[in-house]
Design a protein around this motif. Sequence first.
Motif, PDB file in Angstrom:
ATOM      1  N   ASP A  39       2.318  15.307  -7.248  1.00  0.00           N
ATOM      2  CA  ASP A  39       3.538  15.351  -8.047  1.00  0.00           C
ATOM      3  C   ASP A  39       4.803  15.508  -7.213  1.00  0.00           C
ATOM      4  N   ASP A  40       4.658  15.808  -5.936  1.00  0.00           N
ATOM      5  CA  ASP A  40       5.831  16.023  -5.094  1.00  0.00           C
ATOM      6  C   ASP A  40       6.059  14.925  -4.059  1.00  0.00           C
ATOM      7  N   TYR A  41       4.995  14.346  -3.538  1.00  0.00           N
ATOM      8  CA  TYR A  41       5.127  13.451  -2.386  1.00  0.00           C
ATOM      9  C   TYR A  41       4.803  11.993  -2.711  1.00  0.00           C
ATOM     10  N   LEU A  42       5.670  11.124  -2.175  1.00  0.00           N
ATOM     11  CA  LEU A  42       5.444   9.676  -2.158  1.00  0.00           C
ATOM     12  C   LEU A  42       5.551   9.214  -0.712  1.00  0.00           C
ATOM     13  N   SER A  43       4.923   8.090  -0.408  1.00  0.00           N
ATOM     14  CA  SER A  43       5.169   7.431   0.876  1.00  0.00           C
ATOM     15  C   SER A  43       5.412   5.950   0.621  1.00  0.00           C
ATOM     16  N   ALA A  44       6.196   5.332   1.492  1.00  0.00           N
ATOM     17  CA  ALA A  44       6.576   3.928   1.305  1.00  0.00           C
ATOM     18  C   ALA A  44       6.344   3.149   2.594  1.00  0.00           C
ATOM     19  N   TYR A  45       5.924   1.878   2.443  1.00  0.00           N
ATOM     20  CA  TYR A  45       5.551   1.007   3.559  1.00  0.00           C
ATOM     21  C   TYR A  45       6.245  -0.341   3.328  1.00  0.00           C
ATOM     22  N   ALA A  46       7.238  -0.667   4.153  1.00  0.00           N
ATOM     23  CA  ALA A  46       8.086  -1.841   3.893  1.00  0.00           C
ATOM     24  C   ALA A  46       7.956  -2.912   4.965  1.00  0.00           C
ATOM     25  N   HIS A  47       8.415  -4.123   4.604  1.00  0.00           N
ATOM     26  CA  HIS A  47       8.490  -5.310   5.466  1.00  0.00           C
ATOM     27  C   HIS A  47       7.117  -5.927   5.758  1.00  0.00           C
ATOM     28  N   ASN A  48       6.141  -5.657   4.900  1.00  0.00           N
ATOM     29  CA  ASN A  48       4.794  -6.181   5.137  1.00  0.00           C
ATOM     30  C   ASN A  48       4.736  -7.694   4.984  1.00  0.00           C
ATOM     31  N   ASP A  49       3.806  -8.309   5.695  1.00  0.00           N
ATOM     32  CA  ASP A  49       3.567  -9.739   5.561  1.00  0.00           C
ATOM     33  C   ASP A  49       2.677 -10.019   4.354  1.00  0.00           C
ATOM     34  N   GLU A  50       1.690  -9.157   4.141  1.00  0.00           N
ATOM     35  CA  GLU A  50       0.728  -9.346   3.052  1.00  0.00           C
ATOM     36  C   GLU A  50       0.399  -7.997   2.432  1.00  0.00           C
ATOM     37  N   LEU A  51       0.402  -7.938   1.104  1.00  0.00           N
ATOM     38  CA  LEU A  51       0.041  -6.727   0.379  1.00  0.00           C
ATOM     39  C   LEU A  51      -1.411  -6.849  -0.081  1.00  0.00           C
ATOM     40  N   LEU A  52      -2.220  -5.851   0.225  1.00  0.00           N
ATOM     41  CA  LEU A  52      -3.657  -5.937  -0.036  1.00  0.00           C
ATOM     42  C   LEU A  52      -4.112  -5.041  -1.184  1.00  0.00           C
ATOM     43  N   VAL A  53      -3.185  -4.329  -1.816  1.00  0.00           N
ATOM     44  CA  VAL A  53      -3.542  -3.453  -2.936  1.00  0.00           C
ATOM     45  C   VAL A  53      -2.626  -3.744  -4.122  1.00  0.00           C
ATOM     46  N   LYS A  54      -3.101  -3.364  -5.290  1.00  0.00           N
ATOM     47  CA  LYS A  54      -2.334  -3.553  -6.511  1.00  0.00           C
ATOM     48  C   LYS A  54      -1.987  -2.201  -7.110  1.00  0.00           C
ATOM     49  N   GLU A  55      -0.996  -2.219  -8.002  1.00  0.00           N
ATOM     50  CA  GLU A  55      -0.608  -0.987  -8.680  1.00  0.00           C
ATOM     51  C   GLU A  55      -1.790  -0.423  -9.467  1.00  0.00           C
ATOM     52  N   GLN A  56      -1.868   0.916  -9.493  1.00  0.00           N
ATOM     53  CA  GLN A  56      -2.886   1.677 -10.197  1.00  0.00           C
ATOM     54  C   GLN A  56      -4.196   1.811  -9.422  1.00  0.00           C
ATOM     55  N   GLU A  57      -4.249   1.258  -8.209  1.00  0.00           N
ATOM     56  CA  GLU A  57      -5.427   1.451  -7.366  1.00  0.00           C
ATOM     57  C   GLU A  57      -5.315   2.789  -6.641  1.00  0.00           C
TER      58      GLU A  57
END
Length: 276
Positions: free
Chosen positions: A218-236
Amino acid sequence: MNWRERKNNSYTVAVMITVIMALSACAERTRPAPVVNLETNSSSRQAQTPIQDKTYKVKKGETLYSIAFRAGTDVRTLAQYNNLKPPYQIYPNQTLHLIAQASINNGSTNASKSIVKTVQKNSKKTVANDKAEEYGEVKGGKFTAVKVPSLKQKVNRWIWPVKGPVISNFSSAEKGNQGIDIAGKKGQPVKAAADGLIVYSGSALRGYGNLIIIKHNDDYLSAYAHNDELLVKEQETVKAGSVIARMGNTGTDRTMLHFEIRFRGKSVNPMRYLPK
């Protein structure tokens, strides 16, 4: 030595000096330029545009988490401002309030204060409710709620999302770097820095290219930007070390990973969390 010999000697010396100067100039031109370690700045990537207005119109592909991320606020706060409850259902062209609003019924100041107090109370909680949260998904034009477990766990340890040199450090300045930039090779695996849930996977946030946001609790998020390919979908759900993307240069002019950690919506220095 007669005057002719002196003249010839002078001519020979002049020619030698000219040749030496020419060779020196050539050497100067072919000498490698000095190496300067320049940090990546905002000019090397598309402008990241934080939301600073009082209201915001939802664009296609955005989620409440991605909007809260850009606004630099906690998603629970944003939901509270807009009277949104799970599954946090939002649509393109919907207008969201980014600040506390007085009650529409009576417009009283007390109602606005009540909302602020409720938001502040919720933001102080470090443990989620026992109920499962729900996230929305649009299928065939119809909204579908998808239940996922609430994340109560503590982040016991963080791992580096990629191996490579840090080319730009975190800055707390108003327009400073909100995370760190790590250099690498295109296609290099990008890994989840801790266990969590994918709450955003897409390219709707200008300046971040192909972006993934992971909710760890509930407190922490992390973010990963500028990727060439995304290998996961939301809710995974993912584990620390799970490969979630391939490094690239979307939204920037060089291959790198822009990595952020957010605490209750605010950027914090990832170097304080990552192992030395």
